[in-house]
Design a protein around this motif. Structure first.
Motif, PDB file in Angstrom:
ATOM      1  N   LEU A   1      15.115  79.488 -21.058  1.00  0.00           N
ATOM      2  CA  LEU A   1      16.071  78.329 -21.675  1.00  0.00           C
ATOM      3  C   LEU A   1      15.956  78.652 -23.153  1.00  0.00           C
ATOM      4  O   LEU A   1      16.866  77.834 -23.640  1.00  0.00           O
ATOM      5  N   GLY A   2      15.481  79.200 -23.930  1.00  0.00           N
ATOM      6  CA  GLY A   2      15.249  79.248 -25.116  1.00  0.00           C
ATOM      7  C   GLY A   2      14.828  77.877 -25.877  1.00  0.00           C
ATOM      8  O   GLY A   2      15.363  77.468 -26.739  1.00  0.00           O
ATOM      9  N   LEU A   3      13.804  77.348 -25.389  1.00  0.00           N
ATOM     10  CA  LEU A   3      13.444  76.050 -25.740  1.00  0.00           C
ATOM     11  C   LEU A   3      12.658  76.129 -27.120  1.00  0.00           C
ATOM     12  O   LEU A   3      11.836  77.038 -27.360  1.00  0.00           O
ATOM     13  N   ALA A   4      12.690  75.031 -27.868  1.00  0.00           N
ATOM     14  CA  ALA A   4      12.022  75.034 -29.183  1.00  0.00           C
ATOM     15  C   ALA A   4      11.831  73.695 -29.556  1.00  0.00           C
ATOM     16  O   ALA A   4      12.493  72.514 -29.095  1.00  0.00           O
ATOM     17  N   MET A   5      10.948  73.101 -30.487  1.00  0.00           N
ATOM     18  CA  MET A   5      10.764  71.976 -31.036  1.00  0.00           C
ATOM     19  C   MET A   5      12.124  71.264 -31.569  1.00  0.00           C
ATOM     20  O   MET A   5      12.831  71.836 -32.049  1.00  0.00           O
ATOM     21  N   GLY A   6      12.391  70.114 -31.226  1.00  0.00           N
ATOM     22  CA  GLY A   6      13.346  69.360 -31.611  1.00  0.00           C
ATOM     23  C   GLY A   6      14.682  69.505 -30.700  1.00  0.00           C
ATOM     24  O   GLY A   6      15.801  68.648 -31.132  1.00  0.00           O
ATOM     25  N   MET A   7      14.690  70.402 -30.024  1.00  0.00           N
ATOM     26  CA  MET A   7      15.934  70.584 -29.175  1.00  0.00           C
ATOM     27  C   MET A   7      16.057  69.271 -28.074  1.00  0.00           C
ATOM     28  O   MET A   7      15.347  68.601 -27.902  1.00  0.00           O
TER      29      MET A   7
ATOM     30  N   ILE B   1      12.422  67.520 -27.782  1.00  0.00           N
ATOM     31  CA  ILE B   1      11.211  68.146 -27.497  1.00  0.00           C
ATOM     32  C   ILE B   1      10.362  67.918 -28.727  1.00  0.00           C
ATOM     33  O   ILE B   1      10.787  67.974 -29.805  1.00  0.00           O
ATOM     34  N   SER B   2       9.370  66.935 -28.274  1.00  0.00           N
ATOM     35  CA  SER B   2       8.424  66.387 -29.283  1.00  0.00           C
ATOM     36  C   SER B   2       7.044  67.139 -29.341  1.00  0.00           C
ATOM     37  O   SER B   2       6.433  67.028 -30.396  1.00  0.00           O
ATOM     38  N   ALA B   3       6.838  67.983 -28.356  1.00  0.00           N
ATOM     39  CA  ALA B   3       5.589  68.625 -28.583  1.00  0.00           C
ATOM     40  C   ALA B   3       5.434  69.802 -27.365  1.00  0.00           C
ATOM     41  O   ALA B   3       6.243  69.644 -26.096  1.00  0.00           O
ATOM     42  N   VAL B   4       4.918  71.017 -27.818  1.00  0.00           N
ATOM     43  CA  VAL B   4       4.995  72.095 -26.772  1.00  0.00           C
ATOM     44  C   VAL B   4       3.612  72.891 -26.743  1.00  0.00           C
ATOM     45  O   VAL B   4       2.864  72.806 -27.819  1.00  0.00           O
ATOM     46  N   ARG B   5       2.831  73.136 -25.682  1.00  0.00           N
ATOM     47  CA  ARG B   5       1.716  73.498 -25.692  1.00  0.00           C
ATOM     48  C   ARG B   5       1.827  74.834 -24.576  1.00  0.00           C
ATOM     49  O   ARG B   5       2.125  74.787 -23.513  1.00  0.00           O
ATOM     50  N   GLU B   6       1.671  76.000 -25.047  1.00  0.00           N
ATOM     51  CA  GLU B   6       1.854  77.213 -24.355  1.00  0.00           C
ATOM     52  C   GLU B   6       0.615  77.825 -23.869  1.00  0.00           C
ATOM     53  O   GLU B   6      -0.319  77.895 -24.771  1.00  0.00           O
ATOM     54  N   GLY B   7       0.725  78.385 -22.608  1.00  0.00           N
ATOM     55  CA  GLY B   7      -0.648  79.098 -22.061  1.00  0.00           C
ATOM     56  C   GLY B   7       0.209  80.603 -21.679  1.00  0.00           C
ATOM     57  O   GLY B   7       1.190  80.918 -21.885  1.00  0.00           O
ATOM     58  N   MET B   8      -1.029  81.290 -21.121  1.00  0.00           N
ATOM     59  CA  MET B   8      -0.591  82.693 -20.627  1.00  0.00           C
ATOM     60  C   MET B   8       0.667  82.581 -19.450  1.00  0.00           C
ATOM     61  O   MET B   8       1.475  83.773 -19.490  1.00  0.00           O
ATOM     62  N   ILE B   9       0.568  81.689 -18.741  1.00  0.00           N
ATOM     63  CA  ILE B   9       1.697  81.550 -17.593  1.00  0.00           C
ATOM     64  C   ILE B   9       2.504  80.313 -17.637  1.00  0.00           C
ATOM     65  O   ILE B   9       3.574  80.400 -17.151  1.00  0.00           O
ATOM     66  N   LEU B  10       1.753  79.132 -17.907  1.00  0.00           N
ATOM     67  CA  LEU B  10       2.638  77.980 -17.981  1.00  0.00           C
ATOM     68  C   LEU B  10       2.641  77.710 -19.463  1.00  0.00           C
ATOM     69  O   LEU B  10       2.075  77.726 -20.296  1.00  0.00           O
TER      70      LEU B  10
ATOM     71  N   THR C   1      12.404  60.436 -25.450  1.00  0.00           N
ATOM     72  CA  THR C   1      13.835  59.785 -25.553  1.00  0.00           C
ATOM     73  C   THR C   1      13.919  58.845 -26.879  1.00  0.00           C
ATOM     74  O   THR C   1      13.081  58.789 -27.454  1.00  0.00           O
ATOM     75  N   ALA C   2      15.325  58.588 -26.882  1.00  0.00           N
ATOM     76  CA  ALA C   2      15.652  57.562 -28.172  1.00  0.00           C
ATOM     77  C   ALA C   2      14.798  56.270 -28.054  1.00  0.00           C
ATOM     78  O   ALA C   2      14.898  55.895 -29.364  1.00  0.00           O
ATOM     79  N   SER C   3      14.588  55.774 -26.939  1.00  0.00           N
ATOM     80  CA  SER C   3      13.940  54.425 -26.908  1.00  0.00           C
ATOM     81  C   SER C   3      12.253  54.655 -27.046  1.00  0.00           C
ATOM     82  O   SER C   3      11.307  53.720 -27.055  1.00  0.00           O
ATOM     83  N   GLY C   4      11.636  56.087 -27.097  1.00  0.00           N
ATOM     84  CA  GLY C   4      10.364  56.242 -27.377  1.00  0.00           C
ATOM     85  C   GLY C   4       9.757  56.662 -26.052  1.00  0.00           C
ATOM     86  O   GLY C   4       8.448  56.870 -26.016  1.00  0.00           O
ATOM     87  N   LEU C   5      10.116  56.732 -24.959  1.00  0.00           N
ATOM     88  CA  LEU C   5       9.533  56.899 -23.821  1.00  0.00           C
ATOM     89  C   LEU C   5       9.157  58.292 -23.744  1.00  0.00           C
ATOM     90  O   LEU C   5      10.033  59.371 -23.885  1.00  0.00           O
ATOM     91  N   ARG C   6       8.035  59.002 -23.140  1.00  0.00           N
ATOM     92  CA  ARG C   6       7.612  60.228 -23.337  1.00  0.00           C
ATOM     93  C   ARG C   6       7.487  60.754 -21.884  1.00  0.00           C
ATOM     94  O   ARG C   6       6.815  60.108 -21.004  1.00  0.00           O
ATOM     95  N   VAL C   7       7.910  62.002 -21.860  1.00  0.00           N
ATOM     96  CA  VAL C   7       8.024  62.616 -20.480  1.00  0.00           C
ATOM     97  C   VAL C   7       7.395  64.101 -20.343  1.00  0.00           C
ATOM     98  O   VAL C   7       7.790  64.597 -21.395  1.00  0.00           O
ATOM     99  N   VAL C   8       6.433  64.068 -19.711  1.00  0.00           N
ATOM    100  CA  VAL C   8       5.727  65.565 -19.966  1.00  0.00           C
ATOM    101  C   VAL C   8       6.009  66.404 -18.642  1.00  0.00           C
ATOM    102  O   VAL C   8       5.962  65.918 -17.675  1.00  0.00           O
ATOM    103  N   SER C   9       6.629  67.773 -18.854  1.00  0.00           N
ATOM    104  CA  SER C   9       6.877  68.533 -17.948  1.00  0.00           C
ATOM    105  C   SER C   9       6.222  69.942 -18.112  1.00  0.00           C
ATOM    106  O   SER C   9       5.917  70.305 -19.181  1.00  0.00           O
ATOM    107  N   VAL C  10       5.847  70.559 -17.039  1.00  0.00           N
ATOM    108  CA  VAL C  10       5.105  71.760 -16.954  1.00  0.00           C
ATOM    109  C   VAL C  10       5.988  72.973 -16.282  1.00  0.00           C
ATOM    110  O   VAL C  10       6.224  72.601 -15.072  1.00  0.00           O
ATOM    111  N   ILE C  11       6.413  73.795 -17.023  1.00  0.00           N
ATOM    112  CA  ILE C  11       7.286  74.915 -16.389  1.00  0.00           C
ATOM    113  C   ILE C  11       6.497  76.296 -16.780  1.00  0.00           C
ATOM    114  O   ILE C  11       5.712  76.513 -17.434  1.00  0.00           O
ATOM    115  N   THR C  12       7.110  77.377 -16.261  1.00  0.00           N
ATOM    116  CA  THR C  12       6.446  78.723 -16.341  1.00  0.00           C
ATOM    117  C   THR C  12       6.868  79.017 -17.722  1.00  0.00           C
ATOM    118  O   THR C  12       8.081  78.630 -18.339  1.00  0.00           O
TER     119      THR C  12
END
Length: 378
Positions: free
Chosen positions: A284-290, A250-259, A266-277
């Motif tokens: 999931l206990g997600l945090a930067m660097g996990m 996890i390289s970046a996190v942006r939190e909202g009220m609902i989402l 990835t190790a090769s530098g590919l960036r994938v963005v996911s939006v979850i509740t």
């Protein structure tokens, strides 16, 4: 427990391949926040520059080159000769054996295909389990009437001839010439196993290393049995079901009220963005660097040619080149190779393939909405 120097190599190999058990360690820091979890070492360890190996995408590309070469055989004799090379390639690819060890195999005495193993003789005797696809391919060829005249000698080929075929099959794949040899394939299997979580001592035993790299680790017979059998099973499941899977931190996190928006690199530098509740993020206990796994189902991948690119709300855009178009009666599977070796698979209708005029070699962009990216923990 057995000390390492008392372990029978066959015991280590037959009994091994424990797919990693999930280790979810959660704690709180002094302020009550979630402590960052340490990334799984098997996913992020560094391979010394002196060790030449193929990345997963390159392994798939080379395998496809051999497979297509076999399918292009125009007569039975040519197919027989090419199948021998194909089987030799599969053994090198999935066992990590030395080329000399494979060429010394007696196909009448050194295989127990009922148990799914190959017995290696010589200076480092051991048994190595085989994936079911390799077992099936061996059985099919061994039992073919045309193979009867070759039995006992199927793998007895000249080393120079084999190395030449490796070089030929690599032409046009984009793989550097110095990586197109059996020794690199052996190293590639070792790296693949280690990244899959197989303990170093087990990889040493499988490859027949005379001086194991670790002298402080030992396994009981039962533990080692789970290691090998479970890893082979998990490797099969990974290849068949999780086609679009990106492992990263996890390289970046942006939190909202609902989402919550989570960026994974990835190790090769590919960036994938996911939006979850936000609830899922906290559960999931997600945090930067996990370290997490971002997965996208093939039907959720939209393909667009760059020359007809329209403005879109899709956050994830991956551009590359089509490496395969597998059409069916209704749906078609299109595989896109990215520059870093990553492959993205899209499942679309045959009509869409026709309308877009998709062909192998075409430049294409795979679009994925952030809501379609599923996050799971290691």
């Amino acid at each position: 427990m057995h000390k390492l120097d008392q372990l029978d190599p066959n015991t280590l190999i037959q009994l091994s391949f424990l797919a990693q058990e999930e280790m979810r360690r959660r704690g709180l820091d002094e302020s009550g926040g979630v402590v960052n979890r340490a990334p799984k070492a098997a996913r992020i360890f560094q391979v010394p520059e002196s060790v030449k190996y193929l990345e997963p995408g390159q392994l798939e590309t080379l395998t496809r080159s051999f497979r297509e070469w076999l399918r292009a055989a125009r007569d039975s004799r040519t197919r027989q000769a090419r199948t021998r090379i194909w089987l030799l390639f599969l053994l090198l690819r999935y066992t990590g054996m030395r080329l000399g060890e494979v060429l010394d195999l007696d196909d009448c005495a050194d295989f127990d295909l009922a148990r799914g193993v190959v017995m290696v003789r010589g200076d480092a005797p051991r048994e190595i389990p085989l994936p079911i696809e390799v077992v099936d391919a061996l059985v099919l060829f061994f039992e073919h009437p045309m193979s009867m005249e070759l039995r006992g000698q199927i793998f007895r080929m000249d080393q120079g001839y084999v190395r030449r075929k490796f070089s030929e099959r690599g032409l046009g794949t984009g793989i550097p010439r110095e990586l197109l040899n059996p020794r690199v394939l052996r190293h590639s299997r070792a790296v693949e196993l280690l990244r899959g979580g197989v303990p170093l001592v087990v990889v040493d035993a499988m490859l027949g290393h005379q001086s194991p790299s670790s002298q402080y680790v030992s396994f009981s017979d039962a533990d080692t049995r789970r290691i090998m059998n479970h890893y082979i099973l998990e490797e099969k499941k990974m290849k068949t079901s999780a086609r679009n899977m990106f492992v990263g931190q996890i390289s970046a996190v942006r939190e909202g009220m609902i989402l919550s928006e989570v960026e994974v690199t990835t190790a090769s530098g590919l960036r994938v963005v996911s939006v979850i509740t936000k609830e899922s993020y906290e559960n999931l206990g997600l945090a930067m660097g996990m370290t997490v796994i971002a997965t996208v189902k093939a039907p959720w991948v939209v393909l667009v040619k760059e020359d007809s690119m329209l403005r879109t709300s899709a956050r994830n855009k991956f551009c590359g080149r089509i490496s395969a178009v597998n059409t069916g009666q209704i749906a078609a599977e299109v595989v896109v190779d990215l520059a870093d070796g990553t492959k993205i698979t899209s499942l679309i209708t045959d009509e869409s393939v026709s309308n877009l005029d998709l062909k192998v070699g075409d430049d294409i962009c795979a679009m994925v909405k952030a809501f379609s990216v599923i996050l799971t923990l290691e």
